[in-house]
Motif scaffolding. Structure first.
Motif, PDB file in Angstrom:
ATOM      1  N   ASP A  48      -4.381  -2.690  -7.590  1.00 44.34           N
ATOM      2  CA  ASP A  48      -5.999  -2.381  -7.021  1.00 44.34           C
ATOM      3  C   ASP A  48      -6.072  -3.252  -5.572  1.00 44.34           C
ATOM      4  O   ASP A  48      -6.670  -2.665  -4.853  1.00 44.34           O
ATOM      5  CB  ASP A  48      -6.880  -3.145  -8.247  1.00 44.34           C
ATOM      6  CG  ASP A  48      -6.836  -2.272  -9.409  1.00 44.34           C
ATOM      7  OD1 ASP A  48      -6.738  -1.012  -9.267  1.00 44.34           O
ATOM      8  OD2 ASP A  48      -7.236  -2.825 -10.449  1.00 44.34           O
ATOM      9  N   ASN A  85      -3.895  -3.813  -3.417  1.00 44.11           N
ATOM     10  CA  ASN A  85      -3.274  -2.870  -2.306  1.00 44.11           C
ATOM     11  C   ASN A  85      -3.461  -1.762  -2.233  1.00 44.11           C
ATOM     12  O   ASN A  85      -3.125  -0.966  -1.528  1.00 44.11           O
ATOM     13  CB  ASN A  85      -1.802  -3.006  -2.590  1.00 44.11           C
ATOM     14  CG  ASN A  85      -1.297  -4.481  -2.190  1.00 44.11           C
ATOM     15  OD1 ASN A  85      -1.076  -4.840  -1.114  1.00 44.11           O
ATOM     16  ND2 ASN A  85      -1.169  -5.484  -3.144  1.00 44.11           N
ATOM     17  N   ASN A  86      -4.696  -1.311  -2.970  1.00 41.87           N
ATOM     18  CA  ASN A  86      -5.072   0.069  -2.933  1.00 41.87           C
ATOM     19  C   ASN A  86      -4.182   1.015  -3.274  1.00 41.87           C
ATOM     20  O   ASN A  86      -4.202   2.357  -2.743  1.00 41.87           O
ATOM     21  CB  ASN A  86      -5.973   0.670  -1.528  1.00 41.87           C
ATOM     22  CG  ASN A  86      -6.959  -0.325  -0.950  1.00 41.87           C
ATOM     23  OD1 ASN A  86      -8.002  -0.595  -1.846  1.00 41.87           O
ATOM     24  ND2 ASN A  86      -6.918  -0.906   0.077  1.00 41.87           N
ATOM     25  N   GLU A 125       0.843  -1.231   0.052  1.00 43.63           N
ATOM     26  CA  GLU A 125       0.027  -0.139  -0.100  1.00 43.63           C
ATOM     27  C   GLU A 125       0.830   1.255  -0.024  1.00 43.63           C
ATOM     28  O   GLU A 125       0.452   2.088  -0.481  1.00 43.63           O
ATOM     29  CB  GLU A 125      -1.017  -0.063   1.027  1.00 43.63           C
ATOM     30  CG  GLU A 125      -0.298  -0.081   2.619  1.00 43.63           C
ATOM     31  CD  GLU A 125      -1.183  -0.168   3.716  1.00 43.63           C
ATOM     32  OE1 GLU A 125      -0.601  -0.031   4.868  1.00 43.63           O
ATOM     33  OE2 GLU A 125      -2.374  -0.207   3.550  1.00 43.63           O
ATOM     34  N   ARG A 129      -3.158   3.796  -6.208  1.00 47.30           N
ATOM     35  CA  ARG A 129      -3.716   4.526  -7.372  1.00 47.30           C
ATOM     36  C   ARG A 129      -3.151   4.189  -8.556  1.00 47.30           C
ATOM     37  O   ARG A 129      -1.792   4.082  -8.448  1.00 47.30           O
ATOM     38  CB  ARG A 129      -3.600   5.918  -6.917  1.00 47.30           C
ATOM     39  CG  ARG A 129      -4.087   6.824  -8.123  1.00 47.30           C
ATOM     40  CD  ARG A 129      -4.214   8.306  -8.007  1.00 47.30           C
ATOM     41  NE  ARG A 129      -4.595   9.086  -8.803  1.00 47.30           N
ATOM     42  CZ  ARG A 129      -4.868  10.403  -8.937  1.00 47.30           C
ATOM     43  NH1 ARG A 129      -4.598  11.203  -7.881  1.00 47.30           N
ATOM     44  NH2 ARG A 129      -5.289  11.010 -10.162  1.00 47.30           N
TER      45      ARG A 129
END
Length: 286
Positions: A246, A248-249, A217, A251
């Protein structure tokens, strides 16, 4: 006659001052009207300084090799604390390509015209990089790390903000960049990723052979450009990388060029816009 011409010129200057006019600065003279910095090409010309030594490394032959970079800056720009893009060329980690690779040079110029400072770097390559891909990647990432050290040490001279670093690489340079930005540096001592706010991956998402990404992240926002018919670096690698980002969030954006093969330079005008918008939004948040 000359005396009257001088008086007339003096009166013209006084009139301009009285009416509130001012002569354009060097930056204003080189800027294009009604453009947004970092999003559009706001400068007409770019200054280039070539072959600046940034480090030394021992190559595969046991010889000390000078590593060099080229600096691209918007001509006449007077702004301080500018974001900087570290550009990494491709070429399969083999001899034959360097920091003057044609499409890299074109992209560096285009983004420097938008107001970025661009550094195009060299790194150690090998005659047979696939004989030991781990060592090939280790050397290349270590050299990119040395470029980051040089960048930070010379931030004042470059008029850049070392907390606003973007890494961009094509093909092998994208593979290198992925290992630099997304793999926690493969435990390479001395490589510091601090200040990297975005990664531009140009058809360089690696397979396991070249250091399959281990995303978390804390990794930087990433934009990936890739053609679906790439026969050298599989498009599916980028699909998998996006899924990990995606998950691991982180962008990210995957710009798919349907039907394009490796190094789709004829689509540059299009993906330049995608990259510009992605980076512009990130710059605004920093």
């Amino acid at each position: 006659m000359y005396r009257y011409s001088g008086i007339r010129a003096f009166l013209l200057v006084v009139t301009f001052i009285f009416l509130g006019f001012s002569f354009p600065s060097k930056t204003q003279q080189n800027q294009l009207p009604e453009k947004t910095r970092y999003l559009d090409r706001t400068f007409k010309e770019v200054d280039i300084q070539k072959d600046i030594k940034f480090a030394e490394s021992v190559n595969e032959k046991g010889e000390l090799e000078n590593l060099k970079l080229d600096i691209y800056t918007p001509q006449g720009d007077e702004q301080l604390n500018r974001p900087v893009i570290l550009w990494i060329h491709g070429g399969g980690f083999r001899p034959g390509n360097d920091k003057s690779q044609s499409y890299i040079v074109e992209l560096v110029k285009r983004f420097s015209m938008k107001g970025y400072v661009g550094l195009s770097i060299d790194y150690r390559i090998r005659e047979q990089p696939r004989e030991n891909p781990e060592e090939t990647i280790f050397d290349a990432v270590e050299d990119a790390g040395k470029a980051l050290v040089w960048l930070r040490e010379n931030a004042e001279m470059l008029k850049i903000d070392p907390s606003k670093i973007i890494v961009a690489g094509g093909s092998a340079g994208g593979i290198l960049g992925t290992n630099l930005c997304l793999n926690d540096n493969n435990n390479i001592p001395g490589v510091d990723n601090s200040g990297i706010i975005a990664f531009v991956n140009l058809w360089g998402s690696p397979s396991a052979e070249w250091g399959e990404p281990v995303v978390d992240e804390n990794d930087p926002p990433t934009i990936i450009i890739h053609g679906t018919e790439d026969e050298l670096v599989a498009y599916d690698n980028s699909v998998k990388l996006k899924a990990e980002l995606d998950k691991n969030n982180v962008r990210n954006e995957l710009v798919t060029i349907t039907g394009a093969g490796h190094t789709p330079v004829k689509h540059m005008d299009g993906f330049e816009v995608n990259i510009s918008r992605f980076l512009f939004e990130i710059i605004q948040q920093h």
